[in-house]
Design a protein around this motif. Sequence first.
Motif, short mmCIF file in Angstrom:
data_model
loop_
_atom_site.label_atom_id
_atom_site.label_comp_id
_atom_site.label_asym_id
_atom_site.label_seq_id
_atom_site.Cartn_x
_atom_site.Cartn_y
_atom_site.Cartn_z
N CYS A 194 21.16 -25.02 30.99
CA CYS A 194 20.97 -24.61 29.59
C CYS A 194 19.76 -25.30 28.97
CB CYS A 194 22.22 -24.92 28.78
SG CYS A 194 23.71 -24.10 29.35
N LEU A 195 19.57 -26.56 29.35
CA LEU A 195 18.51 -27.34 28.74
C LEU A 195 17.11 -26.91 29.19
CD1 LEU A 195 20.15 -30.87 28.71
CD2 LEU A 195 19.87 -29.25 26.82
N THR A 196 17.00 -26.06 30.21
CA THR A 196 15.67 -25.57 30.60
C THR A 196 15.09 -24.66 29.52
OG1 THR A 196 16.61 -23.72 31.85
CG2 THR A 196 16.12 -25.74 33.08
N CYS A 197 15.93 -24.07 28.69
CA CYS A 197 15.45 -23.23 27.58
C CYS A 197 15.75 -23.83 26.21
CB CYS A 197 16.09 -21.85 27.65
SG CYS A 197 15.63 -20.89 29.09
N HIS A 198 16.85 -24.58 26.09
CA HIS A 198 17.31 -25.02 24.78
C HIS A 198 16.98 -26.47 24.43
CE1 HIS A 198 19.53 -21.31 23.94
NE2 HIS A 198 19.85 -21.31 25.23
N SER A 199 16.29 -27.18 25.30
CA SER A 199 15.93 -28.57 24.99
C SER A 199 14.78 -28.59 23.99
CB SER A 199 15.54 -29.33 26.26
OG SER A 199 14.33 -28.80 26.78
N ARG A 200 14.56 -29.75 23.38
CA ARG A 200 13.49 -29.88 22.38
C ARG A 200 12.13 -29.50 22.95
NH1 ARG A 200 12.47 -35.00 20.82
NH2 ARG A 200 13.79 -35.92 22.40
N THR A 201 11.88 -29.86 24.19
CA THR A 201 10.56 -29.61 24.78
C THR A 201 10.38 -28.18 25.28
OG1 THR A 201 11.37 -30.44 26.90
CG2 THR A 201 10.27 -32.02 25.45
N ALA A 202 11.47 -27.42 25.45
CA ALA A 202 11.37 -26.09 26.04
C ALA A 202 11.40 -24.96 25.02
CB ALA A 202 12.49 -25.88 27.05
N VAL A 203 11.86 -25.21 23.79
CA VAL A 203 12.07 -24.11 22.85
C VAL A 203 10.79 -23.42 22.41
CG1 VAL A 203 14.29 -24.96 22.01
CG2 VAL A 203 12.19 -25.67 20.86
N GLU A 204 9.68 -24.12 22.42
CA GLU A 204 8.42 -23.49 22.03
C GLU A 204 8.02 -22.40 23.03
OE1 GLU A 204 3.80 -24.69 21.07
OE2 GLU A 204 5.30 -26.26 21.17
N ILE A 205 8.26 -22.66 24.29
CA ILE A 205 7.92 -21.69 25.33
C ILE A 205 8.99 -20.60 25.43
CG2 ILE A 205 7.55 -21.42 27.82
CD1 ILE A 205 6.51 -24.36 27.73
N SER A 206 10.25 -21.00 25.44
CA SER A 206 11.34 -20.05 25.66
C SER A 206 11.71 -19.25 24.42
CB SER A 206 12.59 -20.78 26.15
OG SER A 206 13.12 -21.60 25.13
N GLN A 207 11.40 -19.76 23.24
CA GLN A 207 11.79 -19.15 21.96
C GLN A 207 13.31 -19.11 21.78
OE1 GLN A 207 9.46 -18.15 19.43
NE2 GLN A 207 8.33 -19.49 20.79
N ALA A 208 14.03 -19.90 22.54
CA ALA A 208 15.48 -20.01 22.39
C ALA A 208 15.76 -21.04 21.31
CB ALA A 208 16.11 -20.46 23.71
#
Length: 156
Positions: free
Chosen positions: A80-94
């Motif tokens: 889950c954290l691959t999209c929803h972590s602080r560092t990933a949300v800019e890329i994933s838009q999750a």
Amino acid sequence: MKRLQFLPLLAVLFVGSIALAENQVATLRPDIPLDQDGAATQIPGVVNTDIRQVRNYPDQPPLIPHQIDNYQIDVNANKCLTCHSRTAVEISQAPMVSVTHFMNRDGQTLAAVTPRRYFCTQCHVVQHDARPLVENSFADVDSVLDYVKSQQDEAN
């Protein structure tokens, strides 16, 4: 005196045996006798729209609006954290995990998700396209507030 204590138990057993004899046991499998197997029902599909669902009550954990089959969530990894972590949300838009997930028991904010909030599926679940098993008259908080307001308006 001891005989009187067993009288209510005997009455319950007697009534229960009558209900069983008449096949009056309430189950989620109507029209199928208890001693027979019915046809298996279709497993409902996961709602996979990626559209956030409205919460039914305050502090309800958000539903997961996509499939999570084969997601690894254990002490070694959290998919889950691959999209929803602080560092990933800019890329994933999750949506980012809530800031509450970074707080430990003492209210201190940590740099990473706290271990007590690490296992997402203990609170968050996927939504299935399934019919209710039993009749439900649940009303979300907005409906209740609208009803109360209409009753107050009528009273005035």
